[in-house]
Design a protein around this motif. Structure first.
Motif, PDB file in Angstrom:
ATOM      1  N   PHE A  87       0.888  -1.302   0.189  1.00 60.37           N
ATOM      2  CA  PHE A  87       0.041  -0.082   0.091  1.00 60.37           C
ATOM      3  C   PHE A  87       0.928   1.265   0.129  1.00 60.37           C
ATOM      4  O   PHE A  87       1.693   1.284   0.881  1.00 60.37           O
ATOM      5  N   ARG A 108      -1.322  -1.181  -4.388  1.00 57.73           N
ATOM      6  CA  ARG A 108      -2.775  -0.585  -4.146  1.00 57.73           C
ATOM      7  C   ARG A 108      -2.415   0.768  -3.428  1.00 57.73           C
ATOM      8  O   ARG A 108      -1.630   0.941  -2.614  1.00 57.73           O
ATOM      9  N   VAL A 110      -3.285   3.735  -1.082  1.00 58.51           N
ATOM     10  CA  VAL A 110      -3.550   3.529   0.179  1.00 58.51           C
ATOM     11  C   VAL A 110      -4.795   4.277   0.477  1.00 58.51           C
ATOM     12  O   VAL A 110      -5.538   3.751   1.375  1.00 58.51           O
ATOM     13  N   GLU A 113      -7.672   2.175  -2.644  1.00 58.61           N
ATOM     14  CA  GLU A 113      -7.735   0.924  -2.200  1.00 58.61           C
ATOM     15  C   GLU A 113      -7.157   0.534  -0.976  1.00 58.61           C
ATOM     16  O   GLU A 113      -6.055  -0.100  -0.852  1.00 58.61           O
ATOM     17  N   PRO A 114      -7.622   0.913   0.464  1.00 54.13           N
ATOM     18  CA  PRO A 114      -7.110   0.777   1.486  1.00 54.13           C
ATOM     19  C   PRO A 114      -6.890  -0.610   1.813  1.00 54.13           C
ATOM     20  O   PRO A 114      -7.443  -1.354   1.401  1.00 54.13           O
ATOM     21  N   LEU A 115      -5.932  -0.638   3.054  1.00 56.01           N
ATOM     22  CA  LEU A 115      -5.888  -1.827   3.686  1.00 56.01           C
ATOM     23  C   LEU A 115      -7.320  -2.430   4.223  1.00 56.01           C
ATOM     24  O   LEU A 115      -7.425  -3.869   4.023  1.00 56.01           O
ATOM     25  N   TRP A 118      -8.746  -4.249   1.360  1.00 59.84           N
ATOM     26  CA  TRP A 118      -8.194  -5.628   0.877  1.00 59.84           C
ATOM     27  C   TRP A 118      -8.132  -6.835   1.952  1.00 59.84           C
ATOM     28  O   TRP A 118      -8.457  -7.815   1.533  1.00 59.84           O
TER      29      TRP A 118
END
Length: 619
Positions: A87, A108, A110, A113-115, A118
């Protein structure tokens, strides 16, 4: 040097290559997964962080780089049995694809498409996601606990970092000597700082504050070190007590007799491993202890809570007074920028001459020449960050770092973006200039001028006390917005006084920030524009927040910016017809100040070059 801000992720994931079997990255990832299985957890988080949660980390803590190959200053990897991701923010959306095997680690953005997203896609109910409680802040873990808990999984603090168990050639922690930072540079005695902040704690009924940021400790104790590159930081922890006393948890090998005398009796030197004991002691007393959830490790909070302390969540008490430079520090940074300006003028003169003569120049050679010229003034302690020297398409990579593999020649008809800075004992500098090599295109000139308009709008701003940087950010973007353009990083970051080139809590950015700009703060003014695979443009000066006298009929106390950086802005890239009268007046006045300040310190051809480079736009 640009701060971070959200941006659209480049559409390069479609070009991911399959992971190379037996590659170092694949072997390291496999070794980590095996170690996780041995410890009974399915996943693990690998941030680009050390125990101090700062941007600047020693080689021994570069775990993200070792695992993935990514060398940016911010990021995180997440590893599960069948998937892994990295990220990154808007500065690194291009860089990540050149450094990381995206067949192993999905890249991705951050923000987009954040943690959490995911994990929602990949973490299964019942799985255990491990983390090192020293490498994540309290605030980060609280957010993660909600995400992981909602998925029916478990977030597990691990004793000992599993990555360290498989990193066979991990460097040893640094042990650079720590030196006093002289009062002629600091301006205020450490005892005065400690007593003032200690009184603030006492007034709130707080017994002590845990200080974990190395630059906060360096500022508080008037010391500087060398544990990390590009910033004079000693890595350590401290407890600031309400009576102004400090327990300093630092490797004794770094501390000499002169430093002990400098610190005085109110500062005790303790071994780092005694921090746990000290927190336990405060807990046994039922004391109120301040810790910053945004900067202090989760370990600190868990230790205090387990010991019975009343944890008070609040900002590191050093942050704001450190950001508001005193008169001695402001005078020092002005001197540092004059000294730096001479080196920059000599460099830009040399660069123009070499390019005009058609001599071959590479990014690495140019960056080396600039560093050498800074070193000739006798006061250089280090660069303040690795020079960003991007020619042509490399200039479009916001935080580009030249290497032997990426090094390319400067070519006629291209732009060259050079973002650089220096550490001097009296101040820290950071400046970006974009230079035409040969004849620039009309589009380059138009977009350079739009960036310049934004730079000038911010430089000329007057604003009421209480205004945050977020409220000013659009001034720097307005001209670009009117042409359907923008840039994907913040407009300004705080800068330290012979400390970190990135310093909070203030910033100028789209990202909301409630911290008001105050007199004495130093921030960068650096709008830009980047055309992927073609060129990059950034114009950066450092500015200090100053009080603006009230004019006739004005009812509010106003603030303004004093420009500190002294370096010509490439007139060949300016389209005067796009500027209004006030903007032309600003650039002419700025160039006049640059000329009058630096010319006497240059000789011969360099002085002649400066005269031409700073001539009025109409000349």
């Amino acid at each position: 040097m640009t701060p971070s801000e959200p941006a659209a992720l480049a559409e390069k994931d479609a070009k991911r290559s399959a992971p190379a079997a037996g590659s170092p990255a694949a072997e390291r990832l496999a070794a980590l997964r095996a170690e996780l299985a041995r410890r009974g957890v399915e996943g693990f988080l690998v941030p680009r962080a050390d125990e101090h949660q700062g941007e600047y980390v020693p080689a021994s803590a570069l775990r993200l780089a070792w695992l993935t190959g990514f060398n940016g200053s911010a990021g995180m990897a997440a590893v599960l049995p069948e998937a892994a991701a990295i990220f990154i923010d808007g500065r690194y959306t291009l860089q990540v694809h050149t450094e990381v095997d995206t067949g192993l680690f999905t890249a991705r953005h951050v923000t987009e498409e954040p943690l959490s997203g995911w994990l929602t896609e990949t973490l299964k109910p019942g799985q255990r996601l491990g983390f090192d409680p020293w490498l994540h802040t309290e605030a980060q873990i609280r957010r993660l606990e909600k995400t992981v808990g909602a998925l029916g999984a478990e977030l597990v603090a691990l004793a000992g970092n599993p990555l360290d168990a498989v990193w066979r050639d991990q460097p040893a922690p640094p042990q650079a000597a720590i030196l006093p930072h002289d009062l002629r540079y600091a301006g205020v005695e450490s005892a005065e700082k400690r007593e003032s902040l200690g009184k603030g704690l006492a007034d709130k009924g707080v017994a002590a504050a845990v200080i974990t940021l190395p630059d906060s400790i360096a500022w508080l104790l008037n010391v500087r070190g060398g544990d990390v590159e590009r910033s004079p930081l000693p890595l350590s922890f401290a407890l600031l007590h309400a009576d102004g006393g400090v327990e300093w948890f630092v490797d004794g090998a770094k501390v000499g007799d002169a430093l002990v005398r400098h610190l005085g009796n109110a500062v005790s030197i303790e071994a780092p491993e005694r921090l746990a004991e000290a927190l336990d002691r405060l807990g046994a007393q039922g004391a109120k202890v301040l810790a910053d959830p945004a900067t202090a490790a989760r370990w600190v909070f868990e230790r205090l809570r387990a010991a019975g302390a009343e944890v008070v969540a609040g900002a590191d008490p050093c942050l704001l007074p450190k950001a508001c430079k005193n008169e001695t520090e402001l005078a020092g940074t002005r001197t540092a920028h004059r000294r730096d300006g001479v080196a920059l003028a000599r460099f830009l003169h040399w660069l123009d001459g070499e390019a005009e003569a058609g001599r071959p120049l590479t990014e690495m050679a140019v960056a080396g020449r600039l560093a050498a010229l800074r070193g000739e003034n006798g006061e250089l302690r280090d660069l303040s960050f690795d020079t960003i020297a991007g020619s042509g398409p490399n200039g479009a990579i916001v935080h580009y770092r030249v290497s032997e593999e990426s090094d390319r020649a400067l070519q006629a008809g291209e732009l060259f973006l050079c973002d650089s800075g220096a550490q001097y004992p009296d101040g820290t500098t950071d400046v970006t200039r974009t230079v035409a090599i040969g004849t620039p295109s009309a589009e380059m000139c138009e977009r350079f001028t739009l960036v310049l308009k934004g730079h000038i709008a911010l430089a000329m701003a007057r604003f009421p006390k209480g205004t945050s940087g977020s409220q000013l950010d659009s001034l720097a973007r307005y001209a670009l917005w009117q042409h359907g353009l923008d840039y994907d990083h913040g407009t300004g970051h705080g800068v330290g006084s012979y400390l970190n080139v990135h310093e909070g809590p203030q910033r100028i950015s789209k990202v909301p920030n409630s911290v008001a700009l105050e007199p004495g703060m130093i921030v960068s003014n650096e709008p830009g524009y980047y055309k992927t695979d073609a060129y990059g443009i950034r114009i950066e000066n450092l500015v200090a927040v100053v009080e603006s006298p009230r004019g006739p009929g004005e009812e509010r106390d106003m603030l303004a910016f004093e420009t500190l950086t002294l370096a010509p802005i490439d007139r060949r890239l300016i389209q005067p017809e796009l500027l209004n009268a006030d903007e032309i007046a600003w650039i002419d006045a700025y160039h006049k100040r640059v000329r009058e300040t630096l010319a006497s310190q240059l000789e011969g051809a360099a002085q002649d070059w400066l005269e031409a480079a700073t001539a009025p736009l109409g000349a």
